[in-house]
Write a protein that holds these residues in place. Structure first.
Motif, short mmCIF file in Angstrom:
data_model
loop_
_atom_site.label_atom_id
_atom_site.label_comp_id
_atom_site.label_asym_id
_atom_site.label_seq_id
_atom_site.Cartn_x
_atom_site.Cartn_y
_atom_site.Cartn_z
N SER A 442 5.96 7.71 -7.87
CA SER A 442 5.26 6.68 -7.10
C SER A 442 5.91 5.31 -7.30
CB SER A 442 3.78 6.62 -7.52
OG SER A 442 3.63 6.17 -8.85
N VAL A 443 6.43 5.04 -8.51
CA VAL A 443 7.11 3.76 -8.77
C VAL A 443 8.36 3.64 -7.90
CG1 VAL A 443 8.44 2.47 -10.49
CG2 VAL A 443 6.22 3.45 -11.10
N VAL A 444 9.15 4.72 -7.86
CA VAL A 444 10.40 4.69 -7.09
C VAL A 444 10.10 4.60 -5.60
CG1 VAL A 444 12.47 6.00 -6.48
CG2 VAL A 444 11.68 5.95 -8.85
N ILE A 445 9.17 5.41 -5.11
CA ILE A 445 8.83 5.40 -3.68
C ILE A 445 8.32 4.02 -3.26
CG2 ILE A 445 7.23 6.32 -1.96
CD1 ILE A 445 7.40 9.01 -3.48
N LYS A 446 7.48 3.43 -4.10
CA LYS A 446 6.94 2.10 -3.79
C LYS A 446 8.05 1.05 -3.72
CE LYS A 446 3.69 -1.40 -5.47
NZ LYS A 446 2.75 -1.78 -6.57
N GLU A 447 8.98 1.10 -4.68
CA GLU A 447 10.08 0.14 -4.68
C GLU A 447 10.95 0.28 -3.44
OE1 GLU A 447 14.10 -1.02 -7.24
OE2 GLU A 447 13.06 0.89 -7.57
N LEU A 448 11.33 1.52 -3.11
CA LEU A 448 12.21 1.75 -1.97
C LEU A 448 11.51 1.40 -0.66
CD1 LEU A 448 13.90 5.12 -3.04
CD2 LEU A 448 14.74 2.78 -3.34
N ARG A 449 10.21 1.67 -0.59
CA ARG A 449 9.45 1.37 0.63
C ARG A 449 9.29 -0.13 0.81
NH1 ARG A 449 4.04 4.42 0.57
NH2 ARG A 449 5.43 6.18 0.99
N GLU A 450 9.01 -0.86 -0.26
CA GLU A 450 8.84 -2.31 -0.17
C GLU A 450 10.12 -2.99 0.30
OE1 GLU A 450 7.51 -3.49 -4.00
OE2 GLU A 450 5.38 -3.08 -3.58
N HIS A 451 11.27 -2.54 -0.22
CA HIS A 451 12.54 -3.13 0.21
C HIS A 451 12.81 -2.84 1.68
CE1 HIS A 451 13.39 -3.72 -4.09
NE2 HIS A 451 14.31 -4.60 -3.69
N LYS A 452 12.38 -1.66 2.13
CA LYS A 452 12.59 -1.30 3.54
C LYS A 452 11.75 -2.19 4.44
CE LYS A 452 12.55 2.67 6.69
NZ LYS A 452 12.27 4.13 6.82
N GLU A 453 10.49 -2.43 4.03
CA GLU A 453 9.59 -3.27 4.82
C GLU A 453 10.08 -4.71 4.87
OE1 GLU A 453 5.86 -2.69 2.98
OE2 GLU A 453 5.49 -0.72 3.89
N ILE A 454 10.62 -5.19 3.74
CA ILE A 454 11.14 -6.55 3.69
C ILE A 454 12.33 -6.70 4.65
CG2 ILE A 454 12.36 -8.24 2.25
CD1 ILE A 454 10.65 -7.23 -0.10
N ASN A 455 13.22 -5.70 4.64
CA ASN A 455 14.40 -5.74 5.51
C ASN A 455 14.03 -5.65 6.98
OD1 ASN A 455 16.13 -6.00 3.35
ND2 ASN A 455 16.42 -3.79 3.11
N ASN A 456 12.93 -4.93 7.26
CA ASN A 456 12.51 -4.79 8.65
C ASN A 456 11.82 -6.07 9.12
OD1 ASN A 456 13.51 -2.25 8.85
ND2 ASN A 456 11.59 -1.22 8.33
#
Length: 456
Positions: A442-456
């Motif tokens: 969950s820590v990894v998924i959250k980190e990768l998802r947050e960076h994706k949302e920021i870039n979008n």
């Protein structure tokens, strides 16, 4: 100037699968020859030798993966190693060979002291234990003594040169490392069989291991230390090795403690279960776990192939590539466990019947639960690897807690509740499911998802 970390692709992954399969296959092929040519007491002594070797490598205590990760940082362009986190890397930054030179010196000093410690332990307490065992040994005692001397030699040499593996991993030479492993296993297999048939007994196996190790180390040295790297190191000003050890030490110890917790979770069931259950039942549980361990190793090949790239992408803050590797690592793990798990449940006992084994796997319902538990375990191990690539080890205390919880649950389930094999299966599964199984993914998924949302 030398290039950064080598590119890693499908060929590296395929060589990873080939190496894993060949390593497992070599042991399977050699075992019948050992059982045929050696008497029972000699086979027992060989098992003791294997146990001693596995215990010796616990002395590394997490430094090899830590060294490998920091070698990857250096080839990614990092100019300074940190106790936690990764220093920022400038675009198109070249490796700092002064830092690499200091790290090499630090690794050599660390492992030579480890090798000296192993020599002292094995030549004193180890030899006293060996002579105690020898009193009950019914085989060729001279052969056993020669094998013991060779075992001391191989363990000291192997530990002293252990950083060679970290160099190849850190530089991204995954394919070359797997090829060297296959070559070493082939040498070990051929030499051991030939010497066994020549009548060398236990010495045959240990001598084959020694020759295989020396050959692998020589080739590894030649692969890493190219003319270019030797030249760059010769003209570089070495950074202080003590500062490098100080930077690596805290997280290396945390990795070692994590490994200790994992050992309690994954290995204590057999040790504790044997005190409450018949050995035949423990044997069925043990061989079932061995097959699932193989499944876990195969499932992790894709992730393991890209470990050096994870360190590079962490240093470069390249989240899209990290996301891609995590996605494919997870899909690969799922595919291996689904296909391999189904084959194990439906074809496992049939395979044992073919070789007329007196020991059988556990019943299908138990195997199905064990497959799920092992998958969840390996899934969170992969996630932890992505976190560790950022030079952060937040999971060493939870790992120790899970290990302690497993031991307590095993005692409760076996001694108080009387659950038998189900207790051995469920204790580590419950201990891990309570926190680690879901926390790190969950820590990894959250980190990768947050960076994706920021870039979008």
């Amino acid at each position: 100037m030398a290039t950064k970390i080598e590119n890693i692709g499908k060929k590296d992954v395929m060589w990873g699968y080939a190496s894993t399969i060949f390593t497992i296959g070599a042991g399977v092929i050699l075992l019948p020859f050992i059982l045929y040519k050696l008497e029972a007491s000699t086979v027992g002594l060989w098992n003791i030798f294997q146990t001693i070797t596995s215990l010796i490598f616990l002395l590394d205590f997490g430094f090899r993966p830590s060294f490998a990760r920091n070698i990857s940082y250096i080839f990614s362009g990092v100019k300074q190693l940190q106790k936690e986190g990764v220093a920022n890397v400038e675009e198109d930054a070249q490796p700092d060979y002064g830092l690499l030179k200091g790290t090499l010196t630090a690794m050599r000093k660390f492992y030579i002291w480890m090798a000296v410690a192993v020599f002292v332990i094995l030549s004193t307490a180890g030899t006293a234990y060996f002579y105690y065992i020898l009193q009950k040994y019914t085989g060729d005692k001279q052969d056993a003594l020669v094998a013991w001397i060779l075992l001391i030699t191989i363990n000291c040499y192997n530990l002293y040169t252990l950083y060679y593996d970290a160099l190849l991993t850190g530089k991204g030479y995954i394919r070359q490392m797997q090829q060297i492993t296959i070559l070493g296993q082939a040498v070990y297999l051929i030499v051991a069989i030939c010497l066994l048939y020549a009548g060398f007994g236990l010495t045959a196996i240990v001598a084959a291991q020694l020759l295989s190790t020396v050959i692998r180390r020589i080739i590894t040295y030649r692969v890493f230390f190219t003319k270019e790297i030797k030249h760059q190191l010769s003209i570089a000003t070495e950074q202080n090795p003590q500062d490098i050890i100080s930077a690596i030490f805290p997280n290396a110890v945390k990795v070692g403690l994590t490994s200790l917790g994992a050992f309690l979770v994954n290995k204590s069931a057999v040790l504790i279960g044997s005190a409450f259950l018949p050995l035949a039942v423990v044997a069925s549980y043990g061989i079932s776990v061995q097959v699932l361990d193989i499944l876990s190793r195969c499932g992790a090949v894709y992730y393991q192939s890209f470990v050096p790239k994870l360190a590079q992408y962490r240093a470069e803050r390249d989240i899209p590539h990290l996301r891609k590797i995590y996605r494919y690592s997870t899909l690969s793990l799922i595919a291996i466990f689904v296909a391999g798990g189904l084959a194990f449940v439906y074809l496992g006992d049939w395979a044992l019947q073919i070789i007329r084994s007196d020991t059988h796997f556990l019943e299908p319902a138990m195997l199905a639960v064990m497959i799920v538990i092992h998958f969840l375990e390996q899934n969170h191990v992969v996630a932890a690897g992505f976190i560790m690539a950022d030079n952060k080890i937040p999971f060493f205390i939870p790992s120790l807690v899970s290990g302690a919880a497993t031991v307590i649950l095993l005692w409760v389930f076996l001694s108080v509740a009387g659950w038998g094999v189900w207790g051995m299966i469920l204790a580590p599964g419950i201990a891990q499911l309570a926190y680690q199984n879901w926390k790190w993914p969950s820590v990894v998924i959250k980190e990768l998802r947050e960076h994706k949302e920021i870039n979008n």
